[in-house]
Design a protein around this motif. Structure first.
Motif, PDB file in Angstrom:
ATOM      1  N   ASP A  33       0.830  -1.217   0.000  1.00 25.18           N
ATOM      2  CA  ASP A  33       0.000   0.000   0.000  1.00 25.18           C
ATOM      3  C   ASP A  33       0.860   1.260   0.000  1.00 25.18           C
ATOM      4  N   VAL A  34       1.903   1.265   0.805  1.00 21.33           N
ATOM      5  CA  VAL A  34       2.799   2.429   0.863  1.00 21.33           C
ATOM      6  C   VAL A  34       3.476   2.644  -0.481  1.00 21.33           C
ATOM      7  N   ILE A  35       3.957   1.576  -1.086  1.00 18.69           N
ATOM      8  CA  ILE A  35       4.621   1.681  -2.397  1.00 18.69           C
ATOM      9  C   ILE A  35       3.632   2.162  -3.454  1.00 18.69           C
ATOM     10  N   THR A  36       2.429   1.635  -3.439  1.00 18.16           N
ATOM     11  CA  THR A  36       1.402   2.047  -4.409  1.00 18.16           C
ATOM     12  C   THR A  36       1.052   3.514  -4.242  1.00 18.16           C
ATOM     13  N   ASP A  37       0.841   3.954  -3.006  1.00 20.18           N
ATOM     14  CA  ASP A  37       0.518   5.365  -2.751  1.00 20.18           C
ATOM     15  C   ASP A  37       1.650   6.274  -3.215  1.00 20.18           C
ATOM     16  N   THR A  38       2.869   5.873  -2.935  1.00 18.32           N
ATOM     17  CA  THR A  38       4.034   6.661  -3.361  1.00 18.32           C
ATOM     18  C   THR A  38       4.106   6.734  -4.877  1.00 18.32           C
ATOM     19  N   LEU A  40       1.650   6.411  -7.058  1.00 17.71           N
ATOM     20  CA  LEU A  40       0.560   7.256  -7.562  1.00 17.71           C
ATOM     21  C   LEU A  40       0.846   8.731  -7.330  1.00 17.71           C
ATOM     22  N   THR A  41       1.439   9.064  -6.203  1.00  9.53           N
ATOM     23  CA  THR A  41       1.799  10.443  -5.899  1.00  9.53           C
ATOM     24  C   THR A  41       2.837  10.950  -6.895  1.00  9.53           C
ATOM     25  N   LEU A  42       3.772  10.108  -7.263  1.00 17.45           N
ATOM     26  CA  LEU A  42       4.796  10.503  -8.234  1.00 17.45           C
ATOM     27  C   LEU A  42       4.264  10.528  -9.659  1.00 17.45           C
ATOM     28  N   MET A  43       3.305   9.685  -9.977  1.00 15.59           N
ATOM     29  CA  MET A  43       2.765   9.589 -11.339  1.00 15.59           C
ATOM     30  C   MET A  43       1.849  10.757 -11.692  1.00 15.59           C
ATOM     31  N   GLN A  44       1.131  11.303 -10.724  1.00 20.27           N
ATOM     32  CA  GLN A  44       0.161  12.356 -11.023  1.00 20.27           C
ATOM     33  C   GLN A  44       0.804  13.578 -11.684  1.00 20.27           C
ATOM     34  N   PRO A  45       1.908  14.118 -11.157  1.00 19.20           N
ATOM     35  CA  PRO A  45       2.542  15.250 -11.853  1.00 19.20           C
ATOM     36  C   PRO A  45       3.022  14.880 -13.245  1.00 19.20           C
ATOM     37  N   MET A  46       3.463  13.638 -13.411  1.00 18.28           N
ATOM     38  CA  MET A  46       3.908  13.202 -14.736  1.00 18.28           C
ATOM     39  C   MET A  46       2.729  13.135 -15.702  1.00 18.28           C
ATOM     40  N   ARG A  47       1.577  12.697 -15.247  1.00 17.77           N
ATOM     41  CA  ARG A  47       0.387  12.652 -16.102  1.00 17.77           C
ATOM     42  C   ARG A  47      -0.048  14.058 -16.508  1.00 17.77           C
ATOM     43  N   ILE A  48      -0.006  14.974 -15.553  1.00 16.52           N
ATOM     44  CA  ILE A  48      -0.378  16.362 -15.847  1.00 16.52           C
ATOM     45  C   ILE A  48       0.587  16.948 -16.881  1.00 16.52           C
ATOM     46  N   ARG A  49       1.880  16.740 -16.686  1.00 16.42           N
ATOM     47  CA  ARG A  49       2.879  17.262 -17.616  1.00 16.42           C
ATOM     48  C   ARG A  49       2.720  16.628 -18.993  1.00 16.42           C
ATOM     49  N   MET A  50       2.411  15.339 -19.027  1.00 18.00           N
ATOM     50  CA  MET A  50       2.207  14.646 -20.300  1.00 18.00           C
ATOM     51  C   MET A  50       1.026  15.252 -21.058  1.00 18.00           C
ATOM     52  N   ALA A  51      -0.052  15.546 -20.358  1.00 11.98           N
ATOM     53  CA  ALA A  51      -1.215  16.172 -20.990  1.00 11.98           C
ATOM     54  C   ALA A  51      -0.855  17.559 -21.524  1.00 11.98           C
TER      55      ALA A  51
END
Length: 127
Positions: A33-38, A40-51
């Motif tokens: 759970d900790v690894i998954t949350d981490t 997802l937290t790191l992926m969100q800015p990357m998704r925004i930048r990709m868009a």
């Protein structure tokens, strides 16, 4: 050896071993759970930048298409103007050229260009 079994065999020893075995799966689940949350937290800015990059790329593609079209129109205008200039040059240097014939031809070419809309001044500023 019997002492060790006696210590482990006591209620506390077996309880500790049983607790570790039972909670082992829970520790793994919490770690996942900790690894998954981490992640997802790191992926969100990357998704925004990709868009943002995809939108920027689309804008640049549209600008490129418009620039290519403008370049094509300017090239066609340049070709027409070059042909007109060549025609006038040939007219001026013909042996029997007269000022009246040159003026008439230039006037007719200008009239033809205006009525046909062959040449239109293109804005040269950036868009």
């Amino acid at each position: 050896m019997l002492s060790v079994l006696g210590v482990l065999g006591g209620a506390g020893g077996f309880a500790t071993i049983a607790t570790v075995v039972v909670k082992r799966g829970k520790f793994r689940a919490e770690a996942a759970d900790v690894i998954t949350d981490t992640a997802l937290t790191l992926m969100q800015p990357m998704r925004i930048r990709m868009a943002e990059l995809e939108a920027e790329a689309q804008t640049i593609r549209e600008q490129l298409r418009a620039s290519n079209e403008r370049s094509r129109r300017l090239q066609a205008s340049l070709t027409q103007l070059r042909a007109t200039l060549d025609r006038w040059y040939a007219l001026i240097f013909t042996p029997d050229a007269s000022l009246q014939a040159i003026r008439y031809t230039i006037r007719e070419d200008r009239r033809r260009i205006r009525t046909a809309g062959e040449f239109r001044a293109e804005p040269t500023g950036d868009r």
